[in-house]
Structure formats: C-alpha cells, structure tokens
Write a protein that holds these residues in place. Sequence first.
Motif, PDB file in Angstrom:
ATOM      1  N   ARG A  93       4.131 -13.804  -3.636  1.00 37.23           N
ATOM      2  CA  ARG A  93       3.356 -12.793  -4.375  1.00 37.23           C
ATOM      3  C   ARG A  93       4.009 -11.417  -4.279  1.00 37.23           C
ATOM      4  NH1 ARG A  93      -3.102 -13.947  -3.960  1.00 37.23           N
ATOM      5  NH2 ARG A  93      -3.044 -16.129  -4.677  1.00 37.23           N
ATOM      6  N   GLN A  97       5.827  -9.479  -7.449  1.00 37.49           N
ATOM      7  CA  GLN A  97       5.458  -8.104  -7.824  1.00 37.49           C
ATOM      8  C   GLN A  97       6.686  -7.212  -7.916  1.00 37.49           C
ATOM      9  OE1 GLN A  97       4.375  -5.443  -4.901  1.00 37.49           O
ATOM     10  NE2 GLN A  97       3.104  -4.110  -6.159  1.00 37.49           N
ATOM     11  N   THR A 393       7.555   1.194  -7.302  1.00 34.91           N
ATOM     12  CA  THR A 393       6.290   0.471  -7.211  1.00 34.91           C
ATOM     13  C   THR A 393       5.800   0.391  -5.768  1.00 34.91           C
ATOM     14  OG1 THR A 393       6.987  -0.908  -9.073  1.00 34.91           O
ATOM     15  CG2 THR A 393       5.137  -1.706  -7.761  1.00 34.91           C
ATOM     16  N   LEU A 396       2.806  -4.451  -2.595  1.00 32.67           N
ATOM     17  CA  LEU A 396       1.549  -5.153  -2.363  1.00 32.67           C
ATOM     18  C   LEU A 396       1.312  -5.393  -0.872  1.00 32.67           C
ATOM     19  CD1 LEU A 396      -0.850  -6.880  -3.474  1.00 32.67           C
ATOM     20  CD2 LEU A 396       0.761  -8.809  -3.556  1.00 32.67           C
TER      21      LEU A 396
END
Length: 414
Positions: A93, A97, A393, A396
């Motif tokens: 995950r 991302q 970014t 996460l």
Amino acid sequence: MKPRIAAMNRLQSLPSASAEQGAASQALLAQVEHAIARAGGWLPFDHYMELALYAPGLGYYAAAPGVLGAWGGSSDFVTAPELGPLFARALARQVLQLAQAEALDMLVEFGAGSGRLACDLLLALEASGWLPRQYAIVEVSAAMRARQQEAAAALPDPLRRRIVWWDALPARFDAVVLGNEVLDAMPVKLLHRTAQGWRERGVVRGGEAEQPLAFADRPTSLVPPPPAAQALPDGAVTEIHPAAEAFIATLGRHLGRGALLFIDYGFPAHEYYHPQRITGTLRCHRSHRAHDAPLWEPGLSDITAHVNFSGIARAGIEAGLDLLGYTSQARFLLNCGMLDVLGAAVAAAQDGVAGAPTNRHGLTLTAAVQRLLAESEMGELFKVVALGRGCATPLLGFSTGDRSAALDLQTPPC
C-alpha cells in the motif's frame, strides 16, 4: 572467569556444527588468521565481521542459503516476510501510493533474503492493479541470489520477467528502494571506553585451541557520536556504523528521484548510546537462539548490531536527501492498513465470513500480525525510516505517529 563460563554454557546449548560446517569454519578461520597477520597482528572488528559474514564461499551469508526460515527447520532466524504474506500486502500500500503519486515505475530491493518479500510484494501489487516496470534486486551473496532466483521461478511469467539482479548501481536511477533487515548486517566498529579514553576493539590470534581468536584494544581517534555517547561510563562497549552510513550516502549519490524505505531494529542516538546500554547491541544468532560470542566458530552464526537511525538519517541528509518519516514498525503497518489487510485475509480463509478467525489458517495469519505489531515482539523494536528526493507526497506509513523529532538531527554529530 564466571562470565566466560556462562558464555561457554550458552554456546554448549547450541546444536553442534556438522562435519561440513566445521570444515568450512576452519577454512574461514584460516582466512581470518591470514588477514590478522597481513594487518600486523591486529584486525579491526569491522574487517573481521565482513569476513565472517561475506567471505566468498565461506562467510555466513555467502555459504548458508538456509539461514532464513521458520522455527523448527535448519534456519537461524526469521524475518518479517517469512511470517507470511500480510507484511508485504501492507507494505504494498505504501509502495503503491509512492509509485503512483510520484510516477515511479521501478522498485529496488537490497538484501532480498529468500526472495519472499519480492514475490509477495509483486503479487500484492498485481492484485492492486499496478506493477512496476522492473523489480531490481541487489544481493552480494551468490547463495542468497540463487535462493531468490528459485523463489522467483515459481511466480507467474508476467511477474517473474520483471525481476532482475543488479551487479552494480546505475549512475542514476529513479525508484522506490526497499531494505528489510539490511542495515543491521553491515559491519560495525567496536569501541571500548576506558579511563584513558576510547579504544577501538579488534581481533587477534588467541593462542589456544579452544579460543583461536581473541579481542584486543588499541588507542583510536574514533568516538561515538556526541553528546549522548559521552554519558557512557568507563568499561562500556558500543558500536559505530561507518559502513551503513556510507551505504546510505552512496544511495544518495545515485538516486535521482524517489524514496528509500529501510526497516530494521534499532534506536535513535540518544537511546542507542544510553548510559545503561553498557554492552552495546552486538549479537549473534544461530538456530533461533542468541549468543554473544562473535569470534566463536566464524561463519556459522549471524553477527548483527542494532541500527543508529539518527546516524542513518543524518547520512541521508548530508547526501542531499530529505527525511520523509521515521516511526515504529507497528505504527507504519497500522497506517498502511494492516488491520484491514488481516481482516480481508481472515475472511478469505473462512469462505468470506468476516470476524474472528475460526480455522487454523486464520489463526496463523492473526498470530503473524500479532508478532509484527506487538511491542514485546517486533512492533516497537523495529523501526521504519524513509529518505527521498523530489517526493512531495506525504507518505501513508507516517501519517500518524511520526517520530522524526526523536532523531534529534538539530544536534551536530561532532
């Protein structure tokens, strides 16, 4: 004599080496003794550790392709990917991302062990609808590379074709870089504090059949990074990590755009060099047991030291990278949705019935996640650090519980 007797008792409780293992260890011992002679009778410990782990055909990682695995086999220790596929599914995950937000189509893994993480990660990414153009593995051990190739051969062809092995880093590459339990296996220097100042600990010939190698100290200009290390009392032994920090600096020079994610056991500097940590973190592993005799039967035990994550982060920053996050493995995996990953896997194991596990497979998956997350297991001791260049970014895995401030990077290293 009591500490030595206790140490010998611990060693005697370990399984005896086979005739083949004993012969290999004796051959490696001869190489070590030759290296000691070439060095003038005293070999720095990091040089010894490099030989013990990586000497071609004889070092621990060079000659023991079965070192990773579950309890009960011929292995010596287990890593997170070996506990099952859910570690990779949660990590996927974060990879997804990063790759999609930053338009990165390459993954690079250092020290890929058995190849389990690479295989499970590609399967998880395929299930998410995205795959990297290439999954490059950098592996110094020919024995480990062979094991990785065997694992990759079991993948479906569209996944298998994406895996390649690099013998050297490209001058520049853009990628998501991964390393699970890589930094702890890099050679460290040992330092001993005495009333006369710091001494570097090295290896000499022991002069006894039962103890062919021994430790000896020499004066040195090397010191652990202040200020925390200055609180260590006389008699303390600790480590510094020039090899791991140089490795990060090298990646900083070659990485064009992307992120490095390293997962390992360790501490920030103020915990690593705490005045109560007077014996350092150097440990050995054999048959899923720990011992503290790195000079015993060289090549037959893993030798490892915890990671000083402050030093790793500082090395990256000095190489022009940005610190993107630092937290515990438990917090990172929870941020990446590990509980959702577990719930989906348990439901799939129970013909779609959600809730608590009711069969052996579901219980096994749950036990593995418990080990990954529990503070008393891997959840707190293991940390995740992310460094990068050109990544805008927020990651996460660090969305809550980021501990970057604990690295105390405002304090100068010397």
